[in-house]
Design a protein around this motif. Structure first.
Motif, PDB file in Angstrom:
ATOM      1  N   SER A  18       0.820  -1.215   0.000  1.00 39.45           N
ATOM      2  CA  SER A  18       0.000   0.000   0.000  1.00 39.45           C
ATOM      3  C   SER A  18       0.856   1.268   0.000  1.00 39.45           C
ATOM      4  CB  SER A  18      -0.897   0.029   1.244  1.00 39.45           C
ATOM      5  OG  SER A  18      -1.760  -1.077   1.242  1.00 39.45           O
ATOM      6  N   SER A  19       0.276   2.338  -0.529  1.00 42.43           N
ATOM      7  CA  SER A  19       0.956   3.637  -0.499  1.00 42.43           C
ATOM      8  C   SER A  19       0.993   4.144   0.937  1.00 42.43           C
ATOM      9  CB  SER A  19       0.204   4.629  -1.392  1.00 42.43           C
ATOM     10  OG  SER A  19      -1.111   4.827  -0.917  1.00 42.43           O
ATOM     11  N   ARG A  20       1.928   5.030   1.208  1.00 41.62           N
ATOM     12  CA  ARG A  20       2.068   5.567   2.567  1.00 41.62           C
ATOM     13  C   ARG A  20       2.812   6.884   2.539  1.00 41.62           C
ATOM     14  NH1 ARG A  20       5.301   0.295   4.006  1.00 41.62           N
ATOM     15  NH2 ARG A  20       3.331  -0.343   3.224  1.00 41.62           N
ATOM     16  N   VAL A  21       2.832   7.540   3.673  1.00 45.19           N
ATOM     17  CA  VAL A  21       3.534   8.825   3.805  1.00 45.19           C
ATOM     18  C   VAL A  21       4.416   8.767   5.040  1.00 45.19           C
ATOM     19  CG1 VAL A  21       3.259  11.299   4.224  1.00 45.19           C
ATOM     20  CG2 VAL A  21       1.721  10.138   2.649  1.00 45.19           C
ATOM     21  N   GLU A  22       5.648   9.188   4.876  1.00 40.58           N
ATOM     22  CA  GLU A  22       6.545   9.368   6.013  1.00 40.58           C
ATOM     23  C   GLU A  22       6.555  10.856   6.334  1.00 40.58           C
ATOM     24  OE1 GLU A  22      10.364   7.840   4.933  1.00 40.58           O
ATOM     25  OE2 GLU A  22       9.685   5.761   5.032  1.00 40.58           O
ATOM     26  N   ARG A  72      -3.256   9.018   0.902  1.00 41.51           N
ATOM     27  CA  ARG A  72      -4.181  10.150   0.912  1.00 41.51           C
ATOM     28  C   ARG A  72      -4.521  10.554   2.345  1.00 41.51           C
ATOM     29  NH1 ARG A  72      -9.294  10.562   1.986  1.00 41.51           N
ATOM     30  NH2 ARG A  72      -9.601   8.321   2.018  1.00 41.51           N
ATOM     31  N   PHE A  73      -4.854   9.596   3.168  1.00 40.84           N
ATOM     32  CA  PHE A  73      -5.211   9.875   4.559  1.00 40.84           C
ATOM     33  C   PHE A  73      -3.995  10.354   5.351  1.00 40.84           C
ATOM     34  CE2 PHE A  73      -5.642   8.668   8.974  1.00 40.84           C
ATOM     35  CZ  PHE A  73      -6.880   9.179   9.297  1.00 40.84           C
ATOM     36  N   GLN A  74      -2.873   9.697   5.177  1.00 39.41           N
ATOM     37  CA  GLN A  74      -1.661  10.050   5.913  1.00 39.41           C
ATOM     38  C   GLN A  74      -1.143  11.426   5.490  1.00 39.41           C
ATOM     39  OE1 GLN A  74       0.959   6.657   5.539  1.00 39.41           O
ATOM     40  NE2 GLN A  74      -0.598   5.294   6.377  1.00 39.41           N
ATOM     41  N   LEU A  75      -1.385  11.804   4.244  1.00 39.16           N
ATOM     42  CA  LEU A  75      -1.043  13.155   3.797  1.00 39.16           C
ATOM     43  C   LEU A  75      -1.911  14.180   4.538  1.00 39.16           C
ATOM     44  CD1 LEU A  75       0.907  14.479   1.811  1.00 39.16           C
ATOM     45  CD2 LEU A  75      -0.915  14.457   0.122  1.00 39.16           C
ATOM     46  N   GLY A  76      -3.139  13.800   4.847  1.00 35.93           N
ATOM     47  CA  GLY A  76      -4.010  14.659   5.651  1.00 35.93           C
ATOM     48  C   GLY A  76      -3.439  14.878   7.047  1.00 35.93           C
ATOM     49  N   ILE A  77      -2.837  13.830   7.619  1.00 33.28           N
ATOM     50  CA  ILE A  77      -2.195  13.963   8.926  1.00 33.28           C
ATOM     51  C   ILE A  77      -1.019  14.930   8.818  1.00 33.28           C
ATOM     52  CG2 ILE A  77      -0.848  12.752  10.697  1.00 33.28           C
ATOM     53  CD1 ILE A  77      -2.579  10.269  10.104  1.00 33.28           C
ATOM     54  N   ALA A  78      -0.226  14.777   7.756  1.00 29.00           N
ATOM     55  CA  ALA A  78       0.914  15.685   7.541  1.00 29.00           C
ATOM     56  C   ALA A  78       0.425  17.125   7.372  1.00 29.00           C
ATOM     57  CB  ALA A  78       1.712  15.246   6.318  1.00 29.00           C
ATOM     58  N   ARG A  79      -0.683  17.285   6.683  1.00 32.95           N
ATOM     59  CA  ARG A  79      -1.250  18.626   6.473  1.00 32.95           C
ATOM     60  C   ARG A  79      -1.693  19.240   7.794  1.00 32.95           C
ATOM     61  NH1 ARG A  79      -6.098  19.840   2.163  1.00 32.95           N
ATOM     62  NH2 ARG A  79      -6.391  22.030   2.679  1.00 32.95           N
ATOM     63  N   ARG A  92       8.406  17.992   6.466  1.00 32.96           N
ATOM     64  CA  ARG A  92       8.493  17.330   5.159  1.00 32.96           C
ATOM     65  C   ARG A  92       7.565  16.131   5.171  1.00 32.96           C
ATOM     66  NH1 ARG A  92      15.017  16.780   4.246  1.00 32.96           N
ATOM     67  NH2 ARG A  92      15.352  18.973   3.725  1.00 32.96           N
ATOM     68  N   ALA A  93       7.015  15.841   4.021  1.00 34.61           N
ATOM     69  CA  ALA A  93       6.232  14.622   3.845  1.00 34.61           C
ATOM     70  C   ALA A  93       6.812  13.893   2.639  1.00 34.61           C
ATOM     71  CB  ALA A  93       4.760  14.941   3.622  1.00 34.61           C
ATOM     72  N   VAL A  94       7.098  12.631   2.807  1.00 35.24           N
ATOM     73  CA  VAL A  94       7.603  11.815   1.705  1.00 35.24           C
ATOM     74  C   VAL A  94       6.497  10.843   1.329  1.00 35.24           C
ATOM     75  CG1 VAL A  94       9.393  10.224   0.933  1.00 35.24           C
ATOM     76  CG2 VAL A  94       9.953  12.027   2.591  1.00 35.24           C
ATOM     77  N   VAL A  95       5.926  11.034   0.142  1.00 38.97           N
ATOM     78  CA  VAL A  95       4.836  10.181  -0.327  1.00 38.97           C
ATOM     79  C   VAL A  95       5.451   8.997  -1.068  1.00 38.97           C
ATOM     80  CG1 VAL A  95       2.751  10.060  -1.736  1.00 38.97           C
ATOM     81  CG2 VAL A  95       3.339  12.195  -0.563  1.00 38.97           C
TER      82      VAL A  95
END
Length: 135
Positions: A18-22, A72-79, A92-95
């Protein structure tokens, strides 16, 4: 598999592809993280300029459930976190895209600051805008 919908309604829910964001914050911003997140963030390495924010561990500690397994959801957390820190230069967010079925390789896109994180949200059919939480 084709990226048209979230992993949640698919069989791929907790599959490792699955996709994710660090999410990373500058060492100088760690003390300004929300208290529950600050408690989960390791700060042992004093040489690192950027500290990885463990959103998965934070979700388990505060909500007793895993973080939603979708970039998408984890990018919302970063936002949300970028707006909490109120700094364009300390987050920084690494997608990381979904892993290739054949090679396991992922695409990687680094976003700097709230404006780039917010702009990246338009890449998704569903939004990345965090809900306002009543206190």
């Amino acid at each position: 598999r084709f990226g048209f919908w979230d992993h949640w309604p698919s069989w791929a829910l907790y599959a490792p592809h699955s996709s994710r964001v660090e999410v990373l914050v500058a060492r100088t911003a760690v003390d300004r993280l929300p208290a529950s997140l600050h408690a989960e963030t390791p700060t042992a390495d004093t040489e690192a300029l950027w500290v990885r924010v463990p959103i998965s561990r934070w979700s388990l500690a505060t909500l007793d459930c895993p973080v939603y397994p979708q970039a998408r959801f984890q990018l919302g957390i970063a936002r949300w976190l970028a707006s909490e820190l109120d700094s364009e230069f300390e987050i920084r967010a690494v997608v990381l895209g979904t892993a290739s079925r054949w090679s396991g390789q992922r695409s990687k896109r680094q976003l700097e600051g709230l404006s780039e994180i917010t702009t990246a949200g338009s890449d998704y059919w569903l939004n990345t805008t965090p809900r306002k939480r009543s206190r």
